[in-house]
Design an enzyme around this catalytic site. Structure first.
Site, PDB file in Angstrom:
ATOM      1  N   ASP A   1     -28.619  -3.375  20.652  1.00 35.38           N
ATOM      2  CA  ASP A   1     -29.768  -3.443  19.745  1.00 35.38           C
ATOM      3  C   ASP A   1     -30.380  -2.057  19.555  1.00 35.38           C
ATOM      4  O   ASP A   1     -30.941  -1.477  20.486  1.00 35.38           O
ATOM      5  CB  ASP A   1     -30.825  -4.387  20.332  1.00 35.38           C
ATOM      6  CG  ASP A   1     -32.017  -4.561  19.403  1.00 35.38           C
ATOM      7  OD1 ASP A   1     -32.019  -5.525  18.633  1.00 35.38           O
ATOM      8  OD2 ASP A   1     -32.939  -3.710  19.445  1.00 35.38           O
TER       9      ASP A   1
ATOM     10  N   TYR B   1     -35.407   4.415  16.189  1.00 37.47           N
ATOM     11  CA  TYR B   1     -35.096   4.939  17.525  1.00 37.47           C
ATOM     12  C   TYR B   1     -34.412   6.316  17.463  1.00 37.47           C
ATOM     13  O   TYR B   1     -34.380   7.029  18.462  1.00 37.47           O
ATOM     14  CB  TYR B   1     -34.191   3.984  18.322  1.00 37.47           C
ATOM     15  CG  TYR B   1     -34.715   2.582  18.519  1.00 37.47           C
ATOM     16  CD1 TYR B   1     -36.036   2.244  18.237  1.00 37.47           C
ATOM     17  CD2 TYR B   1     -33.884   1.584  19.008  1.00 37.47           C
ATOM     18  CE1 TYR B   1     -36.494   0.944  18.419  1.00 37.47           C
ATOM     19  CE2 TYR B   1     -34.337   0.291  19.194  1.00 37.47           C
ATOM     20  CZ  TYR B   1     -35.643  -0.024  18.897  1.00 37.47           C
ATOM     21  OH  TYR B   1     -36.082  -1.311  19.079  1.00 37.47           O
TER      22      TYR B   1
ATOM     23  N   LYS C   1     -32.469  -1.894  12.531  1.00 34.66           N
ATOM     24  CA  LYS C   1     -33.712  -2.375  11.907  1.00 34.66           C
ATOM     25  C   LYS C   1     -34.204  -1.401  10.848  1.00 34.66           C
ATOM     26  O   LYS C   1     -34.027  -0.192  10.988  1.00 34.66           O
ATOM     27  CB  LYS C   1     -34.806  -2.571  12.975  1.00 34.66           C
ATOM     28  CG  LYS C   1     -34.328  -3.331  14.193  1.00 34.66           C
ATOM     29  CD  LYS C   1     -35.429  -3.653  15.179  1.00 34.66           C
ATOM     30  CE  LYS C   1     -34.833  -4.169  16.480  1.00 34.66           C
ATOM     31  NZ  LYS C   1     -34.365  -3.120  17.413  1.00 34.66           N
TER      32      LYS C   1
ATOM     33  N   HIS D   1     -38.253  -4.344  10.779  1.00 37.97           N
ATOM     34  CA  HIS D   1     -38.766  -3.987  12.104  1.00 37.97           C
ATOM     35  C   HIS D   1     -40.181  -4.518  12.376  1.00 37.97           C
ATOM     36  O   HIS D   1     -40.475  -4.993  13.471  1.00 37.97           O
ATOM     37  CB  HIS D   1     -38.723  -2.466  12.267  1.00 37.97           C
ATOM     38  CG  HIS D   1     -38.590  -2.004  13.682  1.00 37.97           C
ATOM     39  ND1 HIS D   1     -37.887  -0.882  14.043  1.00 37.97           N
ATOM     40  CD2 HIS D   1     -39.083  -2.513  14.838  1.00 37.97           C
ATOM     41  CE1 HIS D   1     -37.960  -0.726  15.358  1.00 37.97           C
ATOM     42  NE2 HIS D   1     -38.680  -1.707  15.863  1.00 37.97           N
TER      43      HIS D   1
END
Ligand code: A2P
Length: 287
Positions: free
Chosen positions: A48, A53, A78, A111
């Site tokens: 994930d 990120y 996301k 997200h």
């Protein structure tokens, strides 16, 4: 008792491995690639990540450099809050795909329910119909926001990935999602960083009784509640340990002892916080 990672059925007929490795806050190539390689070697088949990120590129590289085939790993990314609009969403999806070096994604989530999410959802529905995304879902949506998607969309999200741990159990949301046929996916399953449940005396006692770690007790509690869990760790022994949660079980009294720890205590933002959602649209996590 076997120790296999179960696959849970999604509402579109596909399946998802119930346990995955999360890579939130893994901000360098070495840690991202090491943790994924350890996870794949230990039997994880679900990773994930998110555009926010900043590590999608290393996720793709880690999978390509492993012995596991791309098609055997379920990869989620996301759409960040700054991207809204039909064309913008399609473009951002393609950029995620390019960074990952993939030609399809197993799952793509919105997200956060930052304003404009309905247009983004429409683009994701089309990408799903084109086969570029195998499953579409959302993250951090509360009931009202999910009702909005259900009322205005044509495809039901397969999951809602929400903050869930012993101090924020989300029982009401879980029941709501179950009633809609949407799986509950838990982020920050251990409670995140310093404010976590890993040192809670009730958890420690259960860990001693089962001769497992506190993290294993908490993750086992999640899976018995029919949640998907995606614990993050950049330590090999922890990545391995977090996977070994299918060969023991918690009984009703033990589940109840953990249920009693619920304190409605978040470690992340509240999806009801409109000011934060708006503000987050100016954040860019990517390098
Ligand atoms: P680390 O990466 O240094 O192992 P959450 O996923 O709930 O946000 O929690 C992640 C936090 O818990 C991280 O800080 C991670 O740190 C730590 N963690 C992950 N697995 C374990 C474990 N088995 N035992 C102790 N801490 C863990």
């Amino acid at each position: 008792m076997h120790n296999d990672i179960p696959d849970l059925p999604l509402n579109n007929g596909n399946r998802i491995p119930q346990l995955g490795l999360g890579v939130f806050q893994v901000d360098n190539a070495k840690d991202t690639k090491d943790s994924i390689k350890w996870a794949l070697a230990a039997g994880y088949r679900h990773i994930d990540t998110a555009a926010y990120y900043g590590n999608e590129q290393w996720v793709g590289e880690a999978i390509r450099e492993s012995d596991v085939k791309r098609e055997d790993v379920f990869v989620t990314s996301k759409l960040w809050n700054s991207v809204r609009g039909y064309d913008e969403t399609k473009q951002a999806f393609q950029e995620s795909l390019d960074r990952l070096g993939f030609d399809y994604l197993d799952m793509f989530l919105i997200h956060w329910p930052a304003p404009g999410y309905l247009e983004s959802w429409r683009a994701m529905e089309d990408l799903y119909k084109e086969g570029k995304i195998k499953n579409i879902g959302v993250s951090n949506f509360n009931q009202k926001q999910m009702d909005d998607i259900l009322a205005n969309g044509t495809i039901k999200p397969v999951v809602d990935q929400i903050e869930t741990h012993p101090y924020l159990q989300q029982d009401e949301m879980h029941a709501y999602l179950e009633s809609k046929g949407i799986l509950h996916e838990a982020w920050s399953p251990l409670g995140g960083g310093s404010n976590n449940a890993l040192t809670d005396p009730v958890i420690s006692e259960l860990a001693a009784a089962h001769d497992v770690s506190a993290a294993q007790i908490i993750l086992r509690w999640h899976v018995q509640r029919e949640e998907i869990v995606i614990p993050k760790s950049i330590h090999e022994a922890r990545v391995q340990q977090n996977r070994d949660i299918f060969a023991f079980g918690l009984d009703e009294d033990e589940m109840k002892a953990i249920a009693d720890l619920d304190a409605g205590k978040r470690v992340g933002p509240d999806p009801d916080d409109a000011a934060w959602l708006k503000q987050s649209q100016s954040y860019s996590g990517r390098k």
